[in-house]
Design an enzyme around this catalytic site. Structure first.
Site, mmCIF file in Angstrom:
data_model
loop_
_atom_site.group_PDB
_atom_site.id
_atom_site.type_symbol
_atom_site.label_atom_id
_atom_site.label_comp_id
_atom_site.label_asym_id
_atom_site.label_seq_id
_atom_site.Cartn_x
_atom_site.Cartn_y
_atom_site.Cartn_z
ATOM 1 N N SER A 3 -4.780 -2.868 45.223
ATOM 2 C CA SER A 3 -4.440 -2.567 46.616
ATOM 3 C C SER A 3 -5.368 -3.229 47.624
ATOM 4 O O SER A 3 -5.059 -3.281 48.813
ATOM 5 C CB SER A 3 -4.456 -1.051 46.842
ATOM 6 O OG SER A 3 -5.768 -0.536 46.682
ATOM 7 N N TYR A 8 -24.040 1.616 35.969
ATOM 8 C CA TYR A 8 -22.990 0.614 36.237
ATOM 9 C C TYR A 8 -23.204 -0.613 35.366
ATOM 10 O O TYR A 8 -22.252 -1.144 34.770
ATOM 11 C CB TYR A 8 -23.028 0.246 37.714
ATOM 12 C CG TYR A 8 -22.044 -0.818 38.141
ATOM 13 C CD1 TYR A 8 -20.696 -0.528 38.286
ATOM 14 C CD2 TYR A 8 -22.477 -2.114 38.421
ATOM 15 C CE1 TYR A 8 -19.797 -1.503 38.703
ATOM 16 C CE2 TYR A 8 -21.601 -3.092 38.843
ATOM 17 C CZ TYR A 8 -20.253 -2.784 38.981
ATOM 18 O OH TYR A 8 -19.364 -3.756 39.385
ATOM 19 N N ALA A 64 -24.724 -0.756 32.491
ATOM 20 C CA ALA A 64 -24.414 -0.400 31.106
ATOM 21 C C ALA A 64 -22.915 -0.445 30.854
ATOM 22 O O ALA A 64 -22.454 -0.940 29.810
ATOM 23 C CB ALA A 64 -24.957 0.992 30.796
ATOM 24 N N ALA A 65 -22.142 0.058 31.812
ATOM 25 C CA ALA A 65 -20.685 0.051 31.662
ATOM 26 C C ALA A 65 -20.146 -1.376 31.632
ATOM 27 O O ALA A 65 -19.285 -1.713 30.802
ATOM 28 C CB ALA A 65 -20.045 0.836 32.807
ATOM 29 N N THR A 67 -17.286 -15.390 28.076
ATOM 30 C CA THR A 67 -17.687 -14.774 29.337
ATOM 31 C C THR A 67 -18.002 -15.890 30.326
ATOM 32 O O THR A 67 -18.915 -16.682 30.107
ATOM 33 C CB THR A 67 -18.923 -13.876 29.161
ATOM 34 O OG1 THR A 67 -18.614 -12.820 28.236
ATOM 35 C CG2 THR A 67 -19.339 -13.270 30.490
#
Length: 248
Positions: A18, A156, A158-159, A239
């Site tokens: 969005s 954050y 780590a996630a 990556t």
């Protein structure tokens, strides 16, 4: 009734479409002839006008990233609505900055849930439909916080590091099914997440970046669409860091 031509038109699922990067990706994909399914917590002017303009090519639904049942259900809904899924962009995420020692356990769970568990559930849901056609691509949006340590974003980071590990593991597992999985790791670019950065810190970031500026949403979108394109058909498990050189 869905025509044969419509059924052959590729379908992209973009989480968090969005605003920001998600919105740019939705706009670019629709302009390129894709059918697009996206979700966000609430509708806005963009989702409403896009639904009106692309009646048969655009699907939006309200989904909370922390509601894993709803996240999984959206993958099924998109596949049932359009008949296929060719691309998943795990774009949605939430950045929270706070010193690690003062971060409440519930806040930790929320950050891990939105930035890692939600992509896990959505990827599994969408990949099960991709495997039927033995083709597809998944692009995970990470962050340079997963590459270089920064104060106040430990959970954050780590996630996002987990998301990068997920990409490599899924590339191994899903490759034989014809599904490519890659991760895009953006540096600092103009977005809702960087809107609160002070001018002083923005100047510091620009001075430390070899190219001397922040990136743009369009530049990040270019890289995502490249990884999803036929030009990247032999690229998986990688990556790609897009950061103007700040981590080099």
């Amino acid at each position: 009734m869905t025509t044969v031509e419509e059924l052959s038109t590729p379908v992209a699922v973009v989480s968090g479409g969005s605003r920001g990067l998600g919105r740019a990706l939705v706009e670019r994909l629709l302009a390129d002839g894709w059918r697009v399914a996206t979700f966000s917590r609430n509708p806005n002017e963009f989702t409403e006008t896009t639904a009106e303009k692309y009646r048969s090519s655009f699907l939006w639904e309200p989904v909370d990233l922390n509601d894993t049942t709803a996240v999984r259900g959206f993958g099924r809904t998109a596949a049932q609505y359009f008949g296929r899924i060719d691309l998943l962009v795990n774009n949605a995420g939430v950045l929270h900055q706070e010193l690690f020692l003062t971060t409440a356990p519930a806040r930790m769970d929320n950050i891990i849930g939105t930035n890692l568990l939600a992509p896990l559930h959505l990827s599994q849901s969408c990949a099960r439909f991709m495997m039927r056609d033995k083709s597809g691509a998944i692009v995970n949006i990470s962050s340079i916080n997963a590459v270089r340590g920064y104060r106040g974003v430990a959970v954050y980071a780590a996630a996002k590091a987990g998301l990068e590990g997920l990409g490599r593991a899924l590339a191994r597992e899903l490759g034989p099914l014809g599904i490519r999985v890659n991760t895009l790791t953006p540096g600092f670019f103009d977005s809702d997440m960087t809107a609160t950065v002070t001018s002083e810190n923005r100047d510091k970031i620009q001075r430390r970046t070899p190219l001397g500026r922040l990136g743009t949403v369009e530049e990040i979108a270019d890289a995502v669409l490249f990884l999803a394109s036929p030009q990247a058909q032999f690229i998986t498990g990688q990556t790609l860091v897009i950061d103007g050189g700040i981590t080099c």
